[in-house]
Design a protein around this motif. Structure first.
Motif, PDB file in Angstrom:
ATOM      1  N   ASP A 101      15.377  21.338   0.349  1.00 26.51           N
ATOM      2  CA  ASP A 101      14.190  20.441  -0.034  1.00 26.51           C
ATOM      3  C   ASP A 101      14.526  19.396  -1.071  1.00 26.51           C
ATOM      4  OD1 ASP A 101      11.742  19.567  -0.024  1.00 26.51           O
ATOM      5  OD2 ASP A 101      11.024  21.002  -1.310  1.00 26.51           O
ATOM      6  N   ALA A 102      15.576  18.313  -0.465  1.00 22.91           N
ATOM      7  CA  ALA A 102      15.994  17.452  -1.412  1.00 22.91           C
ATOM      8  C   ALA A 102      14.824  16.581  -1.934  1.00 22.91           C
ATOM      9  CB  ALA A 102      17.017  16.661  -0.698  1.00 22.91           C
ATOM     10  N   ALA A 103      13.818  16.163  -0.881  1.00 20.08           N
ATOM     11  CA  ALA A 103      12.860  15.367  -1.488  1.00 20.08           C
ATOM     12  C   ALA A 103      11.702  15.990  -2.586  1.00 20.08           C
ATOM     13  CB  ALA A 103      12.029  14.885  -0.306  1.00 20.08           C
ATOM     14  N   GLY A 104      11.486  17.408  -2.059  1.00 23.05           N
ATOM     15  CA  GLY A 104      10.794  18.013  -3.216  1.00 23.05           C
ATOM     16  C   GLY A 104      11.465  18.226  -4.623  1.00 23.05           C
ATOM     17  N   ALA A 105      12.827  18.453  -4.356  1.00 29.47           N
ATOM     18  CA  ALA A 105      13.471  18.749  -5.739  1.00 29.47           C
ATOM     19  C   ALA A 105      13.483  17.619  -6.655  1.00 29.47           C
ATOM     20  CB  ALA A 105      14.878  19.283  -5.396  1.00 29.47           C
ATOM     21  N   ALA A 106      13.560  16.498  -5.722  1.00 31.13           N
ATOM     22  CA  ALA A 106      13.702  15.210  -6.534  1.00 31.13           C
ATOM     23  C   ALA A 106      12.528  14.909  -6.997  1.00 31.13           C
ATOM     24  CB  ALA A 106      14.208  13.972  -5.556  1.00 31.13           C
ATOM     25  N   ALA A 107      11.293  15.099  -6.430  1.00 28.15           N
ATOM     26  CA  ALA A 107      10.064  14.919  -6.959  1.00 28.15           C
ATOM     27  C   ALA A 107       9.767  15.924  -8.085  1.00 28.15           C
ATOM     28  CB  ALA A 107       8.979  15.383  -5.730  1.00 28.15           C
ATOM     29  N   ALA A 108      10.138  16.980  -7.957  1.00 32.85           N
ATOM     30  CA  ALA A 108      10.167  17.992  -9.210  1.00 32.85           C
ATOM     31  C   ALA A 108      10.759  17.463 -10.505  1.00 32.85           C
ATOM     32  CB  ALA A 108      10.530  19.389  -8.999  1.00 32.85           C
ATOM     33  N   ALA A 111       9.203  14.479 -11.858  1.00 33.36           N
ATOM     34  CA  ALA A 111       7.794  14.637 -12.461  1.00 33.36           C
ATOM     35  C   ALA A 111       8.248  15.254 -13.924  1.00 33.36           C
ATOM     36  CB  ALA A 111       7.141  15.779 -11.795  1.00 33.36           C
ATOM     37  N   PHE A 112       9.376  16.170 -13.910  1.00 34.02           N
ATOM     38  CA  PHE A 112       9.757  16.713 -15.427  1.00 34.02           C
ATOM     39  C   PHE A 112      10.272  15.430 -16.214  1.00 34.02           C
ATOM     40  CE2 PHE A 112      13.212  18.746 -17.757  1.00 34.02           C
ATOM     41  CZ  PHE A 112      12.644  19.408 -18.566  1.00 34.02           C
ATOM     42  N   GLY A 113      11.042  14.533 -15.713  1.00 35.98           N
ATOM     43  CA  GLY A 113      11.790  13.649 -16.576  1.00 35.98           C
ATOM     44  C   GLY A 113      10.337  12.785 -17.063  1.00 35.98           C
ATOM     45  N   LEU A 138       3.964  18.986 -19.475  1.00 37.13           N
ATOM     46  CA  LEU A 138       5.286  19.189 -19.511  1.00 37.13           C
ATOM     47  C   LEU A 138       5.563  20.605 -18.817  1.00 37.13           C
ATOM     48  CD1 LEU A 138       8.414  18.306 -19.822  1.00 37.13           C
ATOM     49  CD2 LEU A 138       8.375  19.466 -21.950  1.00 37.13           C
ATOM     50  N   GLN A 139       4.834  21.338 -19.507  1.00 35.29           N
ATOM     51  CA  GLN A 139       5.181  23.139 -19.008  1.00 35.29           C
ATOM     52  C   GLN A 139       4.543  23.099 -17.692  1.00 35.29           C
ATOM     53  OE1 GLN A 139       3.381  24.610 -22.577  1.00 35.29           O
ATOM     54  NE2 GLN A 139       5.484  25.636 -23.161  1.00 35.29           N
ATOM     55  N   LYS A 140       3.561  22.313 -17.166  1.00 33.31           N
ATOM     56  CA  LYS A 140       2.907  22.341 -15.994  1.00 33.31           C
ATOM     57  C   LYS A 140       4.110  22.208 -14.978  1.00 33.31           C
ATOM     58  CE  LYS A 140      -0.901  20.828 -13.026  1.00 33.31           C
ATOM     59  NZ  LYS A 140      -1.956  20.111 -13.243  1.00 33.31           N
TER      60      LYS A 140
END
Length: 153
Positions: A101-108, A111-113, A138-140
């Motif tokens: 899930d490259a797109a989902g991982a990149a979005a996560a 968001a974290f950054g 951030l923790q979310k």
């Protein structure tokens, strides 16, 4: 040691230099990412201790800047193919779906950054309530990524 951010930057540069010379073994990448998340966890705990106890603005700024530095320091490169299983300091807890899930991982990661950068920005102001709210944001992002891509151990 002048500050943690300088140390992390030096380590990242060394790691990227080493990567240019040869591809690290999956076990080394797993160790590096486990270490990076330990640094994030420790510094998140430092911020939380400050907003829940006696607030030290300088400590919060250092911790928030470290979190942002690690968040923006190339974490996705530590999730290379072949690192979905194996052992670093301990067995990896990454779900195989992170790699499909490259797109989902990149979005996560984005968001974290974003939230890490905002925490560093908010920390500069010294408003405890604002820092506490941003820490929650951030923790979310951490929880969302763990829910989707981390096995419970």
């Amino acid at each position: 040691m002048k500050n943690t951010s300088s140390l992390l930057l030096a380590a990242a540069l060394l790691a990227s230099s080493a990567h240019a010379q040869q591809t690290p073994k999956p076990e080394q990448l797993i160790k590096w990412r486990q270490s990076a998340y330990q640094v994030i966890g420790w510094n998140t705990g430092r911020v939380k201790a400050n907003v829940d106890g006696v607030y030290n603005k300088d400590d919060v700024i250092r911790a928030a800047n470290t979190i942002a530095a690690v968040a923006n320091g190339g974490l996705p490169t530590l999730f290379a193919a072949g690192t979905d299983s194996g052992k670093g300091w301990h067995d990896t807890s990454v779900k195989a779906t992170l790699f499909s899930d490259a797109a989902g991982a990149a979005a996560a990661q984005a968001a974290f950054g974003k939230e890490a950068n905002e925490l560093a920005r908010v920390a500069q102001g010294g408003d405890v309530a604002a820092v506490k709210a941003q820490l929650a944001a951030l923790q979310k992002t951490c929880k969302a990524c763990h829910d989707d891509y981390r096995n419970s151990n």
